[in-house]
Enzyme design. Structure first.
Site, mmCIF file in Angstrom:
data_model
loop_
_atom_site.group_PDB
_atom_site.id
_atom_site.type_symbol
_atom_site.label_atom_id
_atom_site.label_comp_id
_atom_site.label_asym_id
_atom_site.label_seq_id
_atom_site.Cartn_x
_atom_site.Cartn_y
_atom_site.Cartn_z
ATOM 1 N N LYS A 88 0.846 -1.192 0.000
ATOM 2 C CA LYS A 88 0.000 0.000 0.000
ATOM 3 C C LYS A 88 0.886 1.249 0.000
ATOM 4 C CE LYS A 88 -0.477 0.182 5.047
ATOM 5 N NZ LYS A 88 -1.404 0.118 6.196
ATOM 6 N N TYR A 145 10.356 32.751 2.115
ATOM 7 C CA TYR A 145 9.049 33.382 2.292
ATOM 8 C C TYR A 145 8.879 33.916 3.711
ATOM 9 C CZ TYR A 145 7.384 31.473 -2.157
ATOM 10 O OH TYR A 145 7.213 31.194 -3.480
#
Length: 404
Positions: free
Chosen positions: A52, A276
């Site tokens: 998975k 940022y």
């Protein structure tokens, strides 16, 4: 190492010197095989590798083909979509660990996936599709013994098992449960196992032929509760070199590494902001390096926990800062905020230059398929999987057939 280019350029005969990838994942399939053998030596149960989450970020199609060449014939995945991704590349028996949606059942029947069922409605629909296709399908029942997520309640188990036993074109191949706290609450896990095993005596006789596989152990229970091994163990994270608890006397092999190249270096003066929000400012002449890796690739992403756990994590980072980017063993601090696709490193005192390679530590399952995977066997690059295509080390498009 780690060479290639985009799109049709990668297998173009005219491309004599392929471009270098700026970021990629290296998968050591030999380490994966060693982990599998170590696990196999510690149990008499069959091992079902869990693929998975794109095989925990390793690339499910190639991992499935490799493990199949090493004797594994069946694999566990979460969804029909994950199963189809593997079956597009290699034939294998697939157990769907979650119940498929009603609209997905025709695909389940067509590809003879083993579906997990938790309701009689799914049994009726699958049996009708199997009858129409003149085939027989195997299904498994998931029982909720305390997780509180998926599964049938223990008191409804007999009724569902009888419904399957009466279905003309279905047979019950397995019964399983899942442990939420095998690494931390062994008393509760033993209680779950006791509840689960009590159901064996209630299984209708008509459902026992052919034999039914009973399984409960995940990676954590494999290590902490040997009594839970039963007929089958479902191993995921353990195979990929990570253990929820220390495996006694067992050194797991590392199977996965994220690599990136520095794409620019420059000097910044004292007082210069970086990134940022201008949350970081240099306090001295600082040499920075930029790598094309950010939060869109999974850098520093963690699953949300309880508020207390998030607070503890934030405090630990403040008191004991860890550096996810290293060059060999030398940490390279990240300066400022991590951007979507770029991050700035402190290279002051380092000789690293544009094109040099660094290692980036991050959660494997969040790294997208757009990042190429390089697969090694005994230290030799065998193939590159990228953009849902497979390439040889020389850049020629190839298939998985006979590769391992």
């Amino acid at each position: 190492m780690a060479r290639g280019t985009a799109g049709t350029q990668l297998d173009s005969q005219a491309q004599k010197e392929p471009l270098e990838f700026s970021a990629w994942v290296e998968v050591d399939l030999s380490a994966l095989e060693r982990n599998l053998k170590e696990a196999d030596a510690r149990t008499t149960a069959a091992i079902l590798p869990i693929l998975k989450g794109d095989a925990y970020g390793h690339g499910a199609p190639v991992v499935a083909a490799f493990l199949k060449s090493r004797g594994c014939s069946a694999f566990g995945v979460s969804t029909v979509e994950e199963a189809l991704d593997i079956l597009h590349w290699t034939r294998a028996h697939i157990l769907l660990l979650t119940p498929p949606l009603p609209g997905q059942l025709p695909l389940v029947a067509q590809h003879k996936m083993t579906a997990t069922v938790t309701s009689p409605e799914t049994v009726f629909q699958l049996n009708r599709l199997a009858r129409m296709g003149r085939t027989h399908l195997s299904v498994q029942i998931k029982v909720d013994t305390g997780f509180g997520r998926l599964g049938v309640a223990p008191q409804d188990f007999v009724s569902l098992a009888e419904t399957i036993a009466n279905a003309s074109h279905l047979h019950l191949g397995g019964v399983f449960t899942h442990f939420p706290a095998a690494a931390s609450d062994r008393a509760f896990t033993r209680q779950q196992l006791k509840c689960f095993l009590a159901l064996k005596d209630t299984l209708p006789h008509a459902a026992v032929d052919p034999p039914v596989f009973w399984h409960a152990a995940n990676s954590a229970a494999f290590l902490t509760l040997p009594d839970s091994h039963l007929d089958l163990v479902r191993l995921g994270t353990l195979l990929y070199g990570q253990a929820p608890v220390p495996p006694l006397g067992w050194e797991l092999q590392e199977t996965w590494r994220f690599k990136a190249r520095i794409i620019q270096t420059r000097w910044l003066p004292p007082g210069h902001s970086v990134g940022y929000g201008r949350t970081y400012r240099t306090t001295r002449p600082t040499r920075i390096g930029v790598i094309p890796v950010g939060y869109a690739h999974g850098l520093e992403l963690e699953p949300a926990g309880s508020p207390l756990r998030q607070l503890k994590r934030a405090a630990a980072k403040a008191l004991f800062p860890r550096h996810p980017v290293v060059q060999e063993t030398t940490p390279l601090p990240i300066l400022g905020r991590i951007g979507m696709g770029l991050s700035c490193l402190d290279l002051t005192g380092s000789l690293l230059a544009v094109g040099d390679v660094v290692t980036v530590h991050m959660r494997r399952t969040v790294v997208g398929r757009q990042i190429p995977r390089f697969y090694y066997v005994q230290g030799e690059l065998r193939c590159i999987f990228w953009n849902n295509q497979l390439f040889s080390p020389q850049g020629k498009r190839i298939s998985l057939k006979g590769l391992f």
